[in-house]
Design an enzyme around this catalytic site. Sequence first.
Site, PDB file in Angstrom:
ATOM      1  N   PHE A  14       0.713  -1.011  -0.023  1.00  0.00           N
ATOM      2  CA  PHE A  14      -0.023  -0.114  -0.021  1.00  0.00           C
ATOM      3  C   PHE A  14       0.979   1.275   0.058  1.00  0.00           C
ATOM      4  CE2 PHE A  14       1.042  -0.068   4.670  1.00  0.00           C
ATOM      5  CZ  PHE A  14       0.884   1.393   4.750  1.00  0.00           C
TER       6      PHE A  14
ATOM      7  N   LYS B  37      -1.125  -7.397  -9.380  1.00  0.00           N
ATOM      8  CA  LYS B  37      -2.221  -7.488  -8.095  1.00  0.00           C
ATOM      9  C   LYS B  37      -1.732  -6.339  -7.236  1.00  0.00           C
ATOM     10  CE  LYS B  37      -2.808  -8.830  -4.360  1.00  0.00           C
ATOM     11  NZ  LYS B  37      -2.973  -7.663  -3.487  1.00  0.00           N
TER      12      LYS B  37
ATOM     13  N   GLU C  51      -4.700  -3.970  -1.867  1.00  0.00           N
ATOM     14  CA  GLU C  51      -6.508  -4.011  -1.727  1.00  0.00           C
ATOM     15  C   GLU C  51      -6.740  -2.585  -1.131  1.00  0.00           C
ATOM     16  OE1 GLU C  51      -4.360  -5.933  -0.521  1.00  0.00           O
ATOM     17  OE2 GLU C  51      -5.438  -7.394   1.074  1.00  0.00           O
TER      18      GLU C  51
ATOM     19  N   CYS D 144       9.413   2.064   3.362  1.00  0.00           N
ATOM     20  CA  CYS D 144      10.542   1.061   3.783  1.00  0.00           C
ATOM     21  C   CYS D 144      11.917   1.635   4.215  1.00  0.00           C
ATOM     22  CB  CYS D 144      10.413   0.147   2.708  1.00  0.00           C
ATOM     23  SG  CYS D 144      11.077   0.692   1.419  1.00  0.00           S
TER      24      CYS D 144
ATOM     25  N   GLU E  69       9.469  -3.655  13.245  1.00  0.00           N
ATOM     26  CA  GLU E  69       8.815  -2.806  12.137  1.00  0.00           C
ATOM     27  C   GLU E  69       7.483  -2.459  12.663  1.00  0.00           C
ATOM     28  OE1 GLU E  69       7.608  -3.480   8.091  1.00  0.00           O
ATOM     29  OE2 GLU E  69       8.921  -1.950   7.410  1.00  0.00           O
TER      30      GLU E  69
END
Length: 501
Positions: free
Chosen positions: A169, A193, A196, A302, A402
């Site tokens: 995302f 893909k 979502e 990240c 994280e």
Amino acid sequence: MNAGGPQRRHIGVSEAHRPEVSTLRNYVGGSWRPAGDVEALADVDPASGETVALVPLSGAAEVRTAVEAARAAQPGWREVPPQRRARAVLALRDGLLKRREELVALVSADMGKTLEDADGEVGRGIESVESAAAIPHLLKGEMLEGVAAGVDVELVRQPVGVVGAITPFNFPAMIPLWFLPYAIACGNSFLLKPSEQDPRPAELIVEIVDSVEEIPPGVVNLVHGGRAAVTAILEDPGIDAVSFVGRAETARIVAEGAVRTGKRVQALGGAKNSLVVMPDADLGQAMPAIMGSAFGAAGQRCLAGSVCVVVGDETRRTEVREALVEAASKLTIGPGDDPATDVCPMVSAAARDKVAEAIDRAASNGANLLLDGRGDAGPADTILGPTIAVAGDPESELSRDELFGPLLTVVEVNDLNAAIEFLNGSRYGNAGAIFTQSGAAARQYRYGAEAGMLGVNVGVPAPVAWFPFSGWKDSIDGDLHANGSDAVRFYTREKVITSRW
Ligand code: NAD
């Protein structure tokens, strides 16, 4: 940035970003089509909490149809000379540039990040397209003449076939663009893909692909979905290679699943990056870089610096603590589409809760909260203000896990050796940075740090697209990274021909 404590601005979705709530469609074989009779998930605006679209959770049947389209298109696409594939990629670049503002606004509206940050993301994605346009050069093979009397050896690179890409995302435009241009430039067909949670930028990118007549139908396909779609991609025998970015836990699932079915895989995982502040660091220069790294995109990068390792004695530690709190207190918290915003909402209420709960646990275990952002969570329960905590225990959850939010953990050590020992104790090895005026300290750090992307007086050391995005350890499963020459190696198979005439 405003003075006098974190500023909270009114959050609301602007009219310009208020789309109709429609169910997103898949793009297969060059046409948009509804997913079958599957469940749909709400795509929620992180600033307002409004549902802006419904995301169909495609399953194996939808993935299969897209794979069939991709397989059918690939042999013809491979026949297209590399120079013409490069021109197709350049046409994609033109299309992206034409609709850049629209894409930037959509990244901000769907993921929540500021417009400035979204513009940086889209710019980085376009650079990957530019880098992939050099494919006729990048694909060139090798030759060694005369390995025996009259015998020559050649190495050529051929496409792997059909590439499946599964993206996270936090960079909903850039990460699809890390993979798509190189994969197709190498002569593969492609199935994306997207996450979502914020798939609309990926949809716009594919809409732009659709407008590029040099890219034939079936070369690029889009399937919306979540875990079931990922499982289908991993299990489908028609997919030859999988590119993935997401959490380390998901990366491991994807890497293992891909290997089980004989696919090539690059699975980029999570991170916990340390920013080392040396006793000689110029805090006037370091603080803006640390703020941007720790709190930009609400810490959901990240490459975010989520631990600040302060090297020095008590006086210096106090000086750095005060500077961090002073700088963070000036940050403005607000919606991504407000130009005054420094710290945007988190992607979802669940993501915000996860970080707030970790702060709760740390506080009850005696962590020293220098700045506490757990105030008003805003209308969508997605706001977390910048939070700074001194870790009592350098092996605590706050220092090692994280958490992916606007949370900076401070770890204090006596010297650079101890700083390097701390950061090398991480399971992750994505990135890190040192702030210093000493070439010797910088050299010791860059030599000894176990992370693949380092900054020297640079808070977010994101490599430009002509270099690989090169995390180490649990920040990647697989050998070849995204972007640069690694991308070309990943998306091609080498063939070595020994000839005697
Ligand atoms: P995520 O792992 O939750 O999701 C990534 C993708 O995997 C999504 O498309 C999702 O649908 C799918 N997925 C999620 N859980 C799954 C499961 N159990 N089985 C199969 N598929 C699953 O990651 P995210 O929260 O979307 O993204 C944030 C993460 O990505 C952070 O950990 C961040 O560090 C990492 N990241 C890494 C890099 C890098 O270069 N190493 C770059 C960007 C983001």
